[in-house]
Design an enzyme around this catalytic site. Structure first.
Site, PDB file in Angstrom:
ATOM      1  N   ASP A  29       0.738  -1.163   0.125  1.00  0.00           N
ATOM      2  CA  ASP A  29      -0.078  -0.134  -0.042  1.00  0.00           C
ATOM      3  C   ASP A  29       0.899   1.218   0.040  1.00  0.00           C
ATOM      4  O   ASP A  29       1.978   1.220   0.863  1.00  0.00           O
ATOM      5  CB  ASP A  29      -0.964   0.034   1.293  1.00  0.00           C
ATOM      6  CG  ASP A  29      -2.277   0.936   0.950  1.00  0.00           C
ATOM      7  OD1 ASP A  29      -3.223   0.480   1.152  1.00  0.00           O
ATOM      8  OD2 ASP A  29      -1.570   2.133   1.012  1.00  0.00           O
ATOM      9  N   ASN A  86     -12.746  -3.234   2.866  1.00  0.00           N
ATOM     10  CA  ASN A  86     -13.691  -2.139   3.128  1.00  0.00           C
ATOM     11  C   ASN A  86     -14.859  -2.017   1.856  1.00  0.00           C
ATOM     12  O   ASN A  86     -14.382  -2.609   0.696  1.00  0.00           O
ATOM     13  CB  ASN A  86     -12.922  -0.833   3.010  1.00  0.00           C
ATOM     14  CG  ASN A  86     -12.210  -0.768   4.216  1.00  0.00           C
ATOM     15  OD1 ASN A  86     -12.295  -1.215   5.306  1.00  0.00           O
ATOM     16  ND2 ASN A  86     -11.053  -0.184   3.823  1.00  0.00           N
ATOM     17  N   HIS A  99     -10.328  -5.036  -3.125  1.00  0.00           N
ATOM     18  CA  HIS A  99      -8.874  -5.430  -2.589  1.00  0.00           C
ATOM     19  C   HIS A  99      -8.860  -5.864  -0.847  1.00  0.00           C
ATOM     20  O   HIS A  99      -9.837  -5.541  -0.173  1.00  0.00           O
ATOM     21  CB  HIS A  99      -7.904  -4.387  -2.616  1.00  0.00           C
ATOM     22  CG  HIS A  99      -8.640  -2.998  -2.203  1.00  0.00           C
ATOM     23  ND1 HIS A  99      -9.499  -2.267  -2.997  1.00  0.00           N
ATOM     24  CD2 HIS A  99      -8.530  -2.322  -1.089  1.00  0.00           C
ATOM     25  CE1 HIS A  99     -10.027  -1.236  -2.250  1.00  0.00           C
ATOM     26  NE2 HIS A  99      -9.416  -1.025  -1.113  1.00  0.00           N
ATOM     27  N   HIS A 101      -6.990  -5.893   2.384  1.00  0.00           N
ATOM     28  CA  HIS A 101      -5.711  -5.446   3.143  1.00  0.00           C
ATOM     29  C   HIS A 101      -5.306  -6.156   3.923  1.00  0.00           C
ATOM     30  O   HIS A 101      -5.987  -6.992   4.736  1.00  0.00           O
ATOM     31  CB  HIS A 101      -6.341  -4.042   4.090  1.00  0.00           C
ATOM     32  CG  HIS A 101      -7.112  -2.757   3.342  1.00  0.00           C
ATOM     33  ND1 HIS A 101      -6.122  -1.959   2.885  1.00  0.00           N
ATOM     34  CD2 HIS A 101      -8.177  -2.822   2.748  1.00  0.00           C
ATOM     35  CE1 HIS A 101      -6.802  -0.879   2.346  1.00  0.00           C
ATOM     36  NE2 HIS A 101      -8.329  -1.233   2.246  1.00  0.00           N
TER      37      HIS A 101
HETATM   38  P1  5GP Z   1      -9.508   1.529   0.253  1.00  0.00           P
HETATM   39  O1  5GP Z   1      -9.595   2.761   1.326  1.00  0.00           O
HETATM   40  O2  5GP Z   1     -10.409   1.585  -0.930  1.00  0.00           O
HETATM   41  O3  5GP Z   1     -10.203   0.211   1.334  1.00  0.00           O
HETATM   42  O4  5GP Z   1      -8.258   1.141   0.159  1.00  0.00           O
HETATM   43  C1  5GP Z   1      -7.330   1.642  -0.901  1.00  0.00           C
HETATM   44  C2  5GP Z   1      -6.074   1.810  -0.531  1.00  0.00           C
HETATM   45  O5  5GP Z   1      -5.413   1.989  -1.666  1.00  0.00           O
HETATM   46  C3  5GP Z   1      -5.453   2.738   0.302  1.00  0.00           C
HETATM   47  O6  5GP Z   1      -4.939   2.047   1.517  1.00  0.00           O
HETATM   48  C4  5GP Z   1      -4.384   3.593  -0.472  1.00  0.00           C
HETATM   49  O7  5GP Z   1      -3.540   3.960   0.460  1.00  0.00           O
HETATM   50  C5  5GP Z   1      -4.286   2.523  -1.443  1.00  0.00           C
HETATM   51  N1  5GP Z   1      -3.812   3.235  -2.952  1.00  0.00           N
HETATM   52  C6  5GP Z   1      -4.387   4.209  -3.334  1.00  0.00           C
HETATM   53  N2  5GP Z   1      -3.835   4.508  -4.603  1.00  0.00           N
HETATM   54  C7  5GP Z   1      -2.905   3.698  -4.510  1.00  0.00           C
HETATM   55  C8  5GP Z   1      -1.602   3.582  -5.470  1.00  0.00           C
HETATM   56  O8  5GP Z   1      -1.584   4.234  -6.500  1.00  0.00           O
HETATM   57  N3  5GP Z   1      -0.686   2.686  -5.221  1.00  0.00           N
HETATM   58  C9  5GP Z   1      -0.556   1.864  -4.052  1.00  0.00           C
HETATM   59  N4  5GP Z   1       0.117   0.941  -3.917  1.00  0.00           N
HETATM   60  N5  5GP Z   1      -1.625   1.931  -3.288  1.00  0.00           N
HETATM   61  C10 5GP Z   1      -2.979   2.979  -3.507  1.00  0.00           C
END
Ligand code: 5GP
Length: 113
Positions: A29, A86, A99, A101
């Site tokens: 992440d 999430n 995704h 985590h």
């Molecule tokens: P969500 O909030 O949708 O459950 O998690 C999305 C995750 O994707 C977040 O933890 C965020 O930091 C990560 N994320 C968003 N954009 C990018 C990216 O361009 N590269 C990587 N490696 N992680 C990302």
């Protein structure tokens, strides 16, 4: 609709990839919430948990098996880790490509805030 994760799958933008097979990709992440914070995603574009169908059952299992493999390889399986999906606004989902985590490396509080 495609997201930034599709670009990572296609290697159009960089990511620190820790696992890949035909169906699954896992990468670090960009904004880690724990010493280990890895996202395990299907290569298939599925926006949210709400969009899963019966045909995705095996694929979802593969995400967990990939998480288990990474945990064993990186040496935190026994100490422990957390897996989280999430979903939508109240769940805190910001990227609409499903995704998992994978969080580890510190004691994680429960319940989450
Ligand atoms: P969500 O909030 O949708 O459950 O998690 C999305 C995750 O994707 C977040 O933890 C965020 O930091 C990560 N994320 C968003 N954009 C990018 C990216 O361009 N590269 C990587 N490696 N992680 C990302």
């Amino acid at each position: 609709m495609s997201t930034i994760f599709s670009k990572i799958i296609r290697k159009e933008i960089p990511a620190k990839i820790v696992y890949e097979d035909n169906d699954v990709l896992a990468f670090e992440d960009i904004e880690p919430q724990a010493p280990v914070h890895i996202l395990v995603i299907p290569k298939k574009e599925i926006p949210t948990l709400n969009d899963l169908t019966e045909t995705d059952a095996e694929l979802m299992g593969k995400l967990f098996l990939a998480a288990q493999k990474i945990a064993k390889e990186q040496g935190f399986a026994e100490k422990g880790y957390r897996t989280v999906f999430n979903c939508n606004e109240d769940g805190g989902q910001t990227v609409n490509h499903i995704h998992l985590h994978l969080l580890a490396g510190r004691s994680l509080t429960w319940p989450p805030g």
